[in-house]
Every structure is written in structure tokens, then in C-alpha cells.
Design an enzyme around this catalytic site. Structure first.
Site, PDB file in Angstrom:
ATOM      1  N   THR A 148       0.812  -1.219   0.000  1.00 47.06           N
ATOM      2  CA  THR A 148       0.000   0.000   0.000  1.00 47.06           C
ATOM      3  C   THR A 148       0.845   1.268   0.000  1.00 47.06           C
ATOM      4  O   THR A 148       0.355   2.349  -0.337  1.00 47.06           O
ATOM      5  CB  THR A 148      -0.943  -0.007   1.225  1.00 47.06           C
ATOM      6  OG1 THR A 148      -1.878   1.045   1.116  1.00 47.06           O
ATOM      7  CG2 THR A 148      -0.162   0.123   2.531  1.00 47.06           C
ATOM      8  N   LYS A 149       2.126   1.152   0.360  1.00 42.19           N
ATOM      9  CA  LYS A 149       2.988   2.331   0.457  1.00 42.19           C
ATOM     10  C   LYS A 149       3.299   2.948  -0.905  1.00 42.19           C
ATOM     11  O   LYS A 149       3.747   4.094  -0.979  1.00 42.19           O
ATOM     12  CB  LYS A 149       4.284   1.965   1.178  1.00 42.19           C
ATOM     13  CG  LYS A 149       4.083   1.541   2.623  1.00 42.19           C
ATOM     14  CD  LYS A 149       3.476   2.635   3.485  1.00 42.19           C
ATOM     15  CE  LYS A 149       3.428   2.222   4.949  1.00 42.19           C
ATOM     16  NZ  LYS A 149       2.874   3.290   5.812  1.00 42.19           N
ATOM     17  N   ASP A 150       3.051   2.208  -1.989  1.00 41.49           N
ATOM     18  CA  ASP A 150       3.223   2.805  -3.324  1.00 41.49           C
ATOM     19  C   ASP A 150       2.378   4.068  -3.461  1.00 41.49           C
ATOM     20  O   ASP A 150       2.779   5.038  -4.103  1.00 41.49           O
ATOM     21  CB  ASP A 150       2.788   1.820  -4.411  1.00 41.49           C
ATOM     22  CG  ASP A 150       3.784   0.705  -4.639  1.00 41.49           C
ATOM     23  OD1 ASP A 150       4.784   0.636  -3.903  1.00 41.49           O
ATOM     24  OD2 ASP A 150       3.554  -0.106  -5.548  1.00 41.49           O
ATOM     25  N   ALA A 158       4.068   7.067  -1.604  1.00 46.91           N
ATOM     26  CA  ALA A 158       5.341   7.446  -2.217  1.00 46.91           C
ATOM     27  C   ALA A 158       5.109   8.291  -3.462  1.00 46.91           C
ATOM     28  O   ALA A 158       5.696   9.359  -3.636  1.00 46.91           O
ATOM     29  CB  ALA A 158       6.161   6.207  -2.551  1.00 46.91           C
TER      30      ALA A 158
END
Length: 345
Positions: free
Chosen positions: A44-46, A49
Site C-alpha cells: 500500500t505504500k506505493d 510514495a
């Protein structure tokens, strides 16, 4: 041409949801898992970022040969490094020494410079990965510090993407959202959007045993006696991140390393979903919640599964690691025979 993109960043978001059929069979509600591992960086950090870096570009903060600095337990670092490759920026990351060697190798394979910092020190200790990242950003010319724990764009990324996706995928029928809390951005941004659509939706944060977030939500005070080492990466905190909107959370559930580990392996075994350690944690959070709250067949529960299990093969999916933690014999759900390996001599 359909389903063709200029670069890998075009694959971020619009992740699928899958109904859980076996692990949650004793819960009358319909339960779906949102598989964030389908992002190109496998987490989910895409979303944050790309959102934070593109916002910095729009504000003129990033130029050619700029440096992006961040604190990470792994996933945010992968995502930032991936975005930096496509955008042409250098990436410097501070990680805790809880981070497994394969994760550090992954970060370095994506061109990141990695600083390894002690995990079991206070957040304001100059050796902590928070303080190390801050210092590097201050000392590095032409750099920005992502600062995901205290960056409102962390929330905004999920308010603009994850929350709307869940609402659309459930056709507005969602009644409960469960998500693990680390920085708090995934839970808070999704919750903010969903609460605007329907304030009756219950938002449940899943915290780690060893973290201060649950007790802070309940009392408004930091209870340092709650803090102790734990194994679940990217979840729980020994500080209060401003990216966690406590007023959007109805309740926190705290889970321990052992039950989260067994639940992670059970999901792989029974649902064929290879999720990360937090996949088991958020599912265990639902199980504990269901023991004390009535869920009905009219309820629709969504669990956010943050990342992929391939990053945990030498940890939660390793028999050796499980045995080293003492998890093999101490859990009421003992799957030792299920996971037994036979050697042919």
C-alpha cells in the site's frame, strides 16, 4: 492499446478485493480482503510514495539530481526507491535493525543507500531511525524528507485513492473497515473518506502488543509501560504520529506476535493468499473484535492486507524462525503438523 502503461508507476492503485471464505467461516458477516500487494511495489505504500513525491514536484521542491530521504520499516522504502528510479532521484533510507536482511538487499537492489539503526531506543534518541533520517535530510543538499509519520499527504493519498476504491468496490455497503496502524495514513485516509460517505461505518484500528497507540486512543495519554519489543514489522509505534487521525477511529484492537503469525500462515494455507505479517495481524484483529461485538449476515467487513508474504519467507513463513520465537508449541491453534516437512533419506 488497453492495459499498457508508460512506466510501472501507472500500475499503482485500483487493487482488487477478494472474499474470504474459510478463515472467517465462523463469522456471519461477509468479509473481503483488499489486496494491496497488487500494487507494483507489492504494498500500500506505493500510493503515498507517488503522491508525496509528485506533490513535491508540483511545489518545485524536487529538481534534477534531488535526494529523497525517509524512515522506513521496509515497504515505504521499496515504494520510494521505485518511484525515485522512474523520476530520476537519489534515495536514502534509514531502517531499524528489526528489518530482515532480504528487505535490505531489496532496497539496495533498487539503488537506495541504507542506514541501519537500533530499533529498541526511544524515538527521540539520536540513533533512532527517525532522528537519523532527519539528520541526513538536514545535512544533504537538494534533499526532501518524506516524514510519513507527520505528513498530512500520507493521509491524503488514501483519502483520494484507497477510501474511494473501497466505497466503489463494495457499492457503499461496507459496514466495518479494519486496518493495521503504523504511520496511520492508510487507516486515517480511508476512514476519513468512508466516514464522509456514511458516518455509521465502524473503523477499527489494529495495534501491536508492545505499541502505545491503543491506550493513547482510549486515554489521551502515552503509557510508556506498554512499550516492549515485538516482531510485527510496520505496525504499532512508540510515538504518536500526526498521520493517525484518532477521531476517525471507533476502536482499537491489540494483537500479539504469536497469534498474528499463526493467522498469517493460516490465510496462506486456507485462502491461498500469501500475505505479509500484518495480513495475519489485521485478520486476528477481526477475530478478536468478533468475540466481543455482534456481527451479522447483513454486515460487510473489509480488511486491508498491506503487503505480500514474499518479504517474510525467512520470518513468519519460516519453521525455524517460528520455533526460535517459541510459537510452535505455545499457540492454541497449533499447526505444527500441517507445516511439517518430510525429508527423504
Amino acid at each position: 492499446m488497453s492495459n499498457v502503461y508508460d512506466n510501472i508507476l501507472g500500475l499503482i492503485g485500483h487493487t482488487p478485493m477478494v472474499k474470504l471464505n474459510t478463515v472467517t467461516k465462523d463469522i456471519p458477516a461477509t468479509v473481503y480482503a483488499k489486496l494491496e500487494s497488487y500494487n507494483p511495489g507489492h504494498s500500500t505504500k506505493d500510493r503515498i510514495a507517488l503522491h508525496i513525491i509528485e506533490n513535491a514536484e508540483e511545489r518545485g521542491l524536487l529538481k534534477e539530481d534531488s535526494v529523497v530521504v525517509e524512515t522506513t520499516s521496509g515497504n515505504t522504502g521499496f515504494s520510494i526507491a521505485m518511484v525515485c528510479i522512474i523520476k530520476g532521484y537519489k534515495c536514502i533510507l534509514a531502517v531499524s535493525d528489526k528489518t530482515k536482511p532480504e528487505k535490505i538487499a531489496y532496497l539496495k537492489a533498487l539503488g537506495a543507500t541504507v542506514y541501519i539503526c537500533p530499533a529498541n531506543v526511544p524515538a527521540d534518541d539520536p540513533r533512532s531511525y527517525y532522528e537519523v533520517a532527519k539528520r541526513i535530510a538536514l545535512e544533504t543538499p537538494n534533499s526532501i524528507y518524506i516524514n510519513q509519520y507527520f505528513n498530512e499527504l500520507n493521509i491524503d493519498a488514501h483519502y483520494q485513492t484507497t477510501g474511494p476504491e473501497i466505497w466503489e468496490q463494495t457499492e457503499g455497503k461496507i459496514t466495518h473497515l479494519f486496518a493495521c496502524t503504523g504511520t496511520g495514513g492508510t487507516l486515517s485516509g480511508s476512514a476519513k473518506f468512508l466516514k464522509e460517505k456514511n458516518p455509521d461505518i465502524k473503523i477499527i484500528g489494529v495495534d501491536a502488543d508492545g505499541s502505545i497507540l491503543k491506550s493513547y486512543h482510549e486515554t489521551g495519554e502515552i503509557h510508556k509501560e506498554d512499550v516492549h519489543p515485538y516482531q510485527i514489522e510496520g505496525m504499532g509505534k512508540n510515538l504518536i504520529p500526526s498521520a493517525l487521525l484518532f477521531d476517525k477511529v471507533d476502536e482499537f484492537v491489540r494483537v500479539n506476535d504469536e497469534m498474528a503469525a499463526y493467522r498469517t500462515r493460516e490465510i496462506a494455507l486456507k485462502e491461498a493468499i500469501m500475505g505479509g505479517y500484518t495480513t495475519g495481524a489485521v485478520t486476528q484483529g477481526l477475530m478478536q473484535y468478533a468475540n466481543s461485538h455482534e456481527l451479522t449476515e447483513n454486515d460487510m467487513v473489509v480488511l486491508i492486507y498491506p503487503d505480500h508474504g514474499s518479504r517474510y519467507i525467512t520470518k513468519v513463513y519460516s519453521d525455524k524462525w517460528m520455533a526460535e520465537q517459541g510459537f510452535v508449541n505455545n499457540c492454541v491453534h497449533n499447526y505444527d503438523e500441517v507445516f511439517k516437512t518430510e525429508f527423504i533419506k
